[in-house]
Write a protein that holds these residues in place. Structure first.
Motif, PDB file in Angstrom:
ATOM      1  N   ARG A 257       0.823  -1.216   0.000  1.00 45.54           N
ATOM      2  CA  ARG A 257       0.000   0.000   0.000  1.00 45.54           C
ATOM      3  C   ARG A 257       0.851   1.258   0.000  1.00 45.54           C
ATOM      4  NH1 ARG A 257      -4.160  -2.220  -2.211  1.00 45.54           N
ATOM      5  NH2 ARG A 257      -5.160  -3.806  -0.934  1.00 45.54           N
ATOM      6  N   ILE A 258       2.053   1.186   0.573  1.00 45.69           N
ATOM      7  CA  ILE A 258       2.864   2.394   0.661  1.00 45.69           C
ATOM      8  C   ILE A 258       3.277   2.888  -0.721  1.00 45.69           C
ATOM      9  CG2 ILE A 258       5.060   1.171   0.998  1.00 45.69           C
ATOM     10  CD1 ILE A 258       5.844   3.489   2.895  1.00 45.69           C
ATOM     11  N   PHE A 259       3.692   1.977  -1.605  1.00 46.64           N
ATOM     12  CA  PHE A 259       4.087   2.492  -2.915  1.00 46.64           C
ATOM     13  C   PHE A 259       2.902   2.728  -3.833  1.00 46.64           C
ATOM     14  CE2 PHE A 259       4.281  -1.844  -4.574  1.00 46.64           C
ATOM     15  CZ  PHE A 259       4.969  -2.596  -3.639  1.00 46.64           C
ATOM     16  N   GLU A 260       1.783   2.045  -3.606  1.00 44.21           N
ATOM     17  CA  GLU A 260       0.571   2.374  -4.361  1.00 44.21           C
ATOM     18  C   GLU A 260       0.140   3.801  -4.052  1.00 44.21           C
ATOM     19  OE1 GLU A 260      -1.312  -2.169  -4.495  1.00 44.21           O
ATOM     20  OE2 GLU A 260      -2.225  -0.646  -3.236  1.00 44.21           O
ATOM     21  N   ALA A 261       0.229   4.193  -2.775  1.00 47.36           N
ATOM     22  CA  ALA A 261      -0.179   5.536  -2.374  1.00 47.36           C
ATOM     23  C   ALA A 261       0.812   6.589  -2.857  1.00 47.36           C
ATOM     24  CB  ALA A 261      -0.328   5.601  -0.857  1.00 47.36           C
ATOM     25  N   VAL A 262       2.084   6.386  -2.536  1.00 41.47           N
ATOM     26  CA  VAL A 262       3.095   7.404  -2.840  1.00 41.47           C
ATOM     27  C   VAL A 262       3.190   7.686  -4.329  1.00 41.47           C
ATOM     28  CG1 VAL A 262       5.573   7.896  -2.796  1.00 41.47           C
ATOM     29  CG2 VAL A 262       4.442   6.981  -0.759  1.00 41.47           C
ATOM     30  N   LEU A 263       3.130   6.650  -5.152  1.00 41.29           N
ATOM     31  CA  LEU A 263       3.258   6.860  -6.599  1.00 41.29           C
ATOM     32  C   LEU A 263       2.056   7.580  -7.188  1.00 41.29           C
ATOM     33  CD1 LEU A 263       4.918   3.463  -7.601  1.00 41.29           C
ATOM     34  CD2 LEU A 263       5.988   5.723  -7.446  1.00 41.29           C
ATOM     35  N   ALA A 264       0.964   7.668  -6.415  1.00 40.37           N
ATOM     36  CA  ALA A 264      -0.193   8.463  -6.827  1.00 40.37           C
ATOM     37  C   ALA A 264      -0.186   9.831  -6.153  1.00 40.37           C
ATOM     38  CB  ALA A 264      -1.486   7.720  -6.489  1.00 40.37           C
ATOM     39  N   GLY A 265       0.879  10.124  -5.410  1.00 36.77           N
ATOM     40  CA  GLY A 265       0.996  11.420  -4.762  1.00 36.77           C
ATOM     41  C   GLY A 265       0.249  11.539  -3.454  1.00 36.77           C
ATOM     42  N   CYS A 266      -0.188  10.413  -2.898  1.00 38.65           N
ATOM     43  CA  CYS A 266      -0.918  10.400  -1.626  1.00 38.65           C
ATOM     44  C   CYS A 266       0.098  10.193  -0.499  1.00 38.65           C
ATOM     45  CB  CYS A 266      -1.952   9.273  -1.653  1.00 38.65           C
ATOM     46  SG  CYS A 266      -2.871   9.062  -0.126  1.00 38.65           S
ATOM     47  N   LEU A 267       0.165  11.133   0.423  1.00 41.56           N
ATOM     48  CA  LEU A 267       1.179  11.080   1.471  1.00 41.56           C
ATOM     49  C   LEU A 267       0.806  10.065   2.548  1.00 41.56           C
ATOM     50  CD1 LEU A 267       1.898  14.888   1.795  1.00 41.56           C
ATOM     51  CD2 LEU A 267       3.460  13.146   0.899  1.00 41.56           C
ATOM     52  N   PRO A 268       1.712   9.130   2.887  1.00 40.51           N
ATOM     53  CA  PRO A 268       1.427   8.100   3.875  1.00 40.51           C
ATOM     54  C   PRO A 268       1.803   8.540   5.288  1.00 40.51           C
ATOM     55  CG  PRO A 268       3.474   7.585   2.767  1.00 40.51           C
ATOM     56  CD  PRO A 268       2.999   8.893   2.196  1.00 40.51           C
ATOM     57  N   LEU A 269       0.851   8.519   6.197  1.00 40.18           N
ATOM     58  CA  LEU A 269       1.114   8.781   7.604  1.00 40.18           C
ATOM     59  C   LEU A 269       1.361   7.433   8.276  1.00 40.18           C
ATOM     60  CD1 LEU A 269      -1.697  11.403   8.312  1.00 40.18           C
ATOM     61  CD2 LEU A 269       0.682  11.826   7.653  1.00 40.18           C
TER      62      LEU A 269
END
Length: 350
Positions: A257-269
């Protein structure tokens, strides 16, 4: 090497009603192994063809028999009552566990074929005989794996990191402040502590299989979505929370999930109880409570679209190099070469 690869899942997008997280990284991992000259044959059912009707590239070979192998590689399967522990052919039965047992009995036990177990879900018992057998190795997707196991993380292709444009991602319109894609499994405590309190104050969305949601009547659950739609949710979301089962958090096992989020520009907390949290995200994105999440979201809303926002995304992309595909393939090849072929007096034969 000729590698017999056992996985229960998909190489393509698969079907919506499945928990197979391996779709995000399995095909690039296999393609990289093929590119290095390994011969790979898949030993479980071709679910892409049987369940989706998708015929994949001719480069992929499936075999429901017991072909000659140099190495057996298992994405470890475990007993799921009512699903793979039932009688073959019964309603709802999946034969992944029975097939895995057949493969282990034939290759690992009978022929002593070098065997690698990738325990991606941390379900292999600590006392398992396979952790202390000379011709077997165990890999785990954790930074602090079980004693004797090797760290093999879920890989992300380096070209995706190179192509990521933090400035463009920061400028992208986002109608959701908080988004999450994933299933409920063992995440209730994290959801209660970090996600739900913050979601009460912002536009949000939760996609995935969440079957027991009565305690969160104000949370917007939309159910399972197609695998390829996850990027769309993250592309609409300013941030997400990396919620992990305790057995993952304790050893620093981060999901895809971390790289799915980050590569879409969604910042992971990242909750601070995740071991090595600051290796996964910048320190300013590590959170300790629901109030902390709310405060960080407020700050992120203030800087959205600015250079400061783009710099945060860039820092998250840089952290993903920990999961780099080349590094993970190097790790597996090192494990494979460490298995002495002389321990196999016979290679697995048909």
């Amino acid at each position: 090497m000729k590698i017999g690869y056992s996985f229960w899942g998909f190489l393509g997008n698969g079907v919506t009603d499945t928990p197979d997280g391996g779709r995000s990284h399995r095909r690039p991992f296999i393609d990289a192994l093929l590119a290095r000259g390994h011969d790979i044959v898949f030993l479980q059912a071709d679910r892409d063809r049987l369940e989706v009707g998708e015929d994949l590239d001719d480069a992929y070979t499936f075999d429901d028999g017991l072909p000659c192998l140099d190495v057996l590689f298992l994405e470890w399967r475990w007993a799921i009552p009512g699903r793979n522990t039932t009688t073959c052919g019964s309603e709802g039965h999946t034969c992944d566990l029975h097939r895995q047992a057949q493969l282990i009995n034939h290759y690992t036990v009978r022929h002593q074929t070098p065997t690698v177990i990738w325990d991606k879900d941390r379900t292999l018992r600590a006392e398992s005989v396979w952790r202390r057998t000379a011709h077997t190795r165990v890999c785990e997707a954790a930074l602090a794996p079980t004693l004797g196991a090797h760290s093999l993380l879920f890989p992300v292709a380096e070209d995706l990191l190179t192509q990521a444009d933090p400035v463009a991602l920061a400028a992208q319109p986002r109608d959701l402040v908080l988004g999450y894609v994933g299933n409920q499994y063992d995440r209730d405590d994290s959801f209660d502590r970090f996600f739900a309190p913050a979601a009460a104050h912002v536009e949000h969305l939760v996609a995935g299989k969440w079957t027991k949601t009565d305690r969160w009547p104000d949370i917007r659950f939309v159910g399972r979505i197609p695998f390829e739609a996850a990027a769309g949710v993250y592309g609409r979301s300013l941030a997400t929370v990396l919620m992990l089962p305790e057995r993952y958090a304790a050893v620093g096992q981060m999901t895809q999930r971390i790289f799915e989020a980050v590569l879409a520009g969604c910042l992971p907390l990242a909750p601070a109880n995740i071991r090595f949290a600051d290796r996964f995200v910048p320190k300013e994105l590590v959170v300790r409570s629901g109030d902390d999440v709310t405060e960080r979201l407020s700050h992120l809303r203030e800087i959205a679209g600015t250079q400061q926002h783009a710099d945060l995304i860039a820092a998250c992309v840089d952290r993903l190099r920990l999961f780099g595909l080349t590094k993970q393939v190097d790790t597996l090849e090192s494990v494979l070469h460490g298995l002495d072929p002389a321990t196999a007096t016979e290679r697995g034969a048909a």
